[in-house]
Write an enzyme that holds these catalytic residues in place. Sequence first.
Site, PDB file in Angstrom:
ATOM      1  CE  LYS A 194       0.797   1.871  -0.116  1.00  0.00           C
ATOM      2  NZ  LYS A 194      -0.876   2.543  -1.088  1.00  0.00           N
ATOM      3  CB  THR A 195      -4.848   5.084   1.100  1.00  0.00           C
ATOM      4  OG1 THR A 195      -4.472   3.799   0.585  1.00  0.00           O
ATOM      5  CG2 THR A 195      -5.398   5.176  -0.368  1.00  0.00           C
ATOM      6  CD  GLU A 244       0.238  -1.154  -2.507  1.00  0.00           C
ATOM      7  OE1 GLU A 244       1.795  -1.465  -2.439  1.00  0.00           O
ATOM      8  OE2 GLU A 244      -0.433  -1.310  -1.662  1.00  0.00           O
ATOM      9  CD  GLN A 246       4.742  -2.287   2.865  1.00  0.00           C
ATOM     10  OE1 GLN A 246       3.650  -2.755   3.735  1.00  0.00           O
ATOM     11  NE2 GLN A 246       4.320  -0.559   2.690  1.00  0.00           N
ATOM     12  NE  ARG A 270       1.220  -5.503   7.206  1.00  0.00           N
ATOM     13  CZ  ARG A 270       1.410  -4.369   5.897  1.00  0.00           C
ATOM     14  NH1 ARG A 270       0.180  -3.795   5.759  1.00  0.00           N
ATOM     15  NH2 ARG A 270       2.475  -3.416   6.098  1.00  0.00           N
TER      16      ARG A 270
END
Length: 666
Positions: free
Chosen positions: A35-36, A222, A252, A609
């Site tokens: 995503k980033t 987000e 999320q 995670r």
Amino acid sequence: MPPKAPLKGLNPAQREAVDTLTGPLLVLAGAGSGKTRVVTYRIIQLIRNRVPADRILAVTFTNKAAKEMMQRASELLDRRQKKKPEISTFHSLCVRILRRHIQHFGYSQQFTIYDRGDQETTARTVLRELKTPNQKLKPADLLYFVGRWKNHSVTYEQAQRNAESDREHLAAIAYERYQNALRASGAVDFDDLLLLTEQLLEQFKDVHRAEAGRFDQILIDEYQDTNGSQYRIVKSLAGGHRNLCVVGDDDQSIYGWRGAEVQHILRFKLDWPDAKVVRLETNYRSRPEILTMANRLIVFNQKRHDKQLRPIRPTGSPPKILQLQDETEEARTVIKDISHILDTSATQPRHIAILFRTNEQPRSFETELRRMRLPYVLVGSMSFYDRREVRDLMAYFKVIASPQDEASLLRILNVPARGISNTARQALIEAATEAGKPAFDVLATASDIEGISPKAAEAMQKFEKMIADYAQRFSSKQALVDTANRLLHEIGYLDELKNRYPEPLECDARTSSVEQFISALGSYQQESRNVTLQGFIDATLLENREADAEQDRNAIMLMTLHAAKGLEFPHVYMAGMEEGLLPHHRSLAEADGSAIDEERRLCYVGVTRAQDQLTLSMCLSRRKWGKQRDTIPSRFLYELTGKADHPNARIAREGRPPKRKRARTR
């Protein structure tokens, strides 16, 4: 000006998101899907296509994410490019807007931002004035109500009209007094930053025109975490040009308890009917076996965008489930397993995380880690900026920048000791209240106030002159660090620490905190373009809202599932997979199932995670109020393992403990 290097290494979905440069765009970015990178490359692609960098706004939720995004963008941009995109958190964006326009609401542009400690002080004072019994409404209770109302853009007038219980009505009355106390001190709290910005954009057309006209492109990271105010601010700023890209993952969305509304990302196509939707489903983080579990789990949430994580990494070890007798055996077994991994592989302690649903669970794990002498960090413990000496110095800075800040003034009026007693301080407050002035404004006439001794009055007048002197020094071109060190010397703060903490080790630790605080001021002075004392205060307060994960330490990470969002570890242990813990008992009472859905998303966040190995543990019994009680396996265990139709899964959903044999591990 084009970036230094071509955009490369993007998969087809990522490339589609990066190349869609106009109109509304929803990027559904699954866990570990890059995503980033997509957000950063999209900024670069906009600049490459002649969008001026300073006409691009990118907003995220943490300073850490904003800094990482800015760093990545800077590495790709040509060094000769002077203009930069504006990348910040929601709260930082709102502070800048309010610094430009808050005078429309009668505030000074030098308003103070109250942190949690300041809020609790104000709430305590308000409740004391209302003569409210502590058992009926505590300061923390009032702040809960106020925060909830502000997150839903509810004014104190509306809160008073809509109150259903005596307790709510009392809180609504206190809300009005709390807000008046903030205004009298020239202060706002963190929720006000959003609420007042929303109201400015809504009520003042010139403000809306000026702020919406600053940017041609807006990116929101987000997006699933936005609350009502943030949602309306985004719509207001992007409504004209409609070049809005939002990135997020409804699976999320785990912050409903603090106002986030998953509906914002679910209904994006309704708000922006012509929006393009891009799904990032390729997962670069986890082994296929872990993703199989995650995908199995999340489909039990009915209200979600249809998507599935697809692995790109090769197969690995299957996740493990540990069924143990009680929390003591759970801790021993997990820590023994971790010790074995550290002894027999190249795994470092920092590669391992133990995740919990509640803050109480880590106690038995800490005991076992100490016994085994393994390094660990309990993430979310006291922040550096919550230490007493750091709060003292911050209070000095806040009073110098904004003398109306009464909470900070009262904290430091006699720190270090100046001979100003509590009686004298109370007399000062009463005189200021009677005169209708901030307490700082009556310091100069303290000798005329009944109840203040000549010695205390002289100390107050000297204090007032010193603050005025340093307000002038900090506003001049002198270096902030030099001025701060001069202030420390003049008030004798380091000598005060020696007197207050005679034990050398503790005194050294406290002195070290002061040194680190001044170093933080030095870093701000070096890195910021427009250096001001107020700018340092704002940056520090906003950064302090984030938990310090201390990931630079080579230690096993102990943290809640909420704190783990955005992180990844080769080895993840999820402890306490039981009904009442995960899902948490508070969620079981919700009739519509939305709370259970959020708990399931929280479990999903924990599972995703893990990069290489995932271990889930549960206890057959757990001690409550000193007595051992049988537990019920979490319904999520059955869903994760593809056994949701098992009779015991139905028993878990109904809250009845299954018949037990003996503990086993598999």
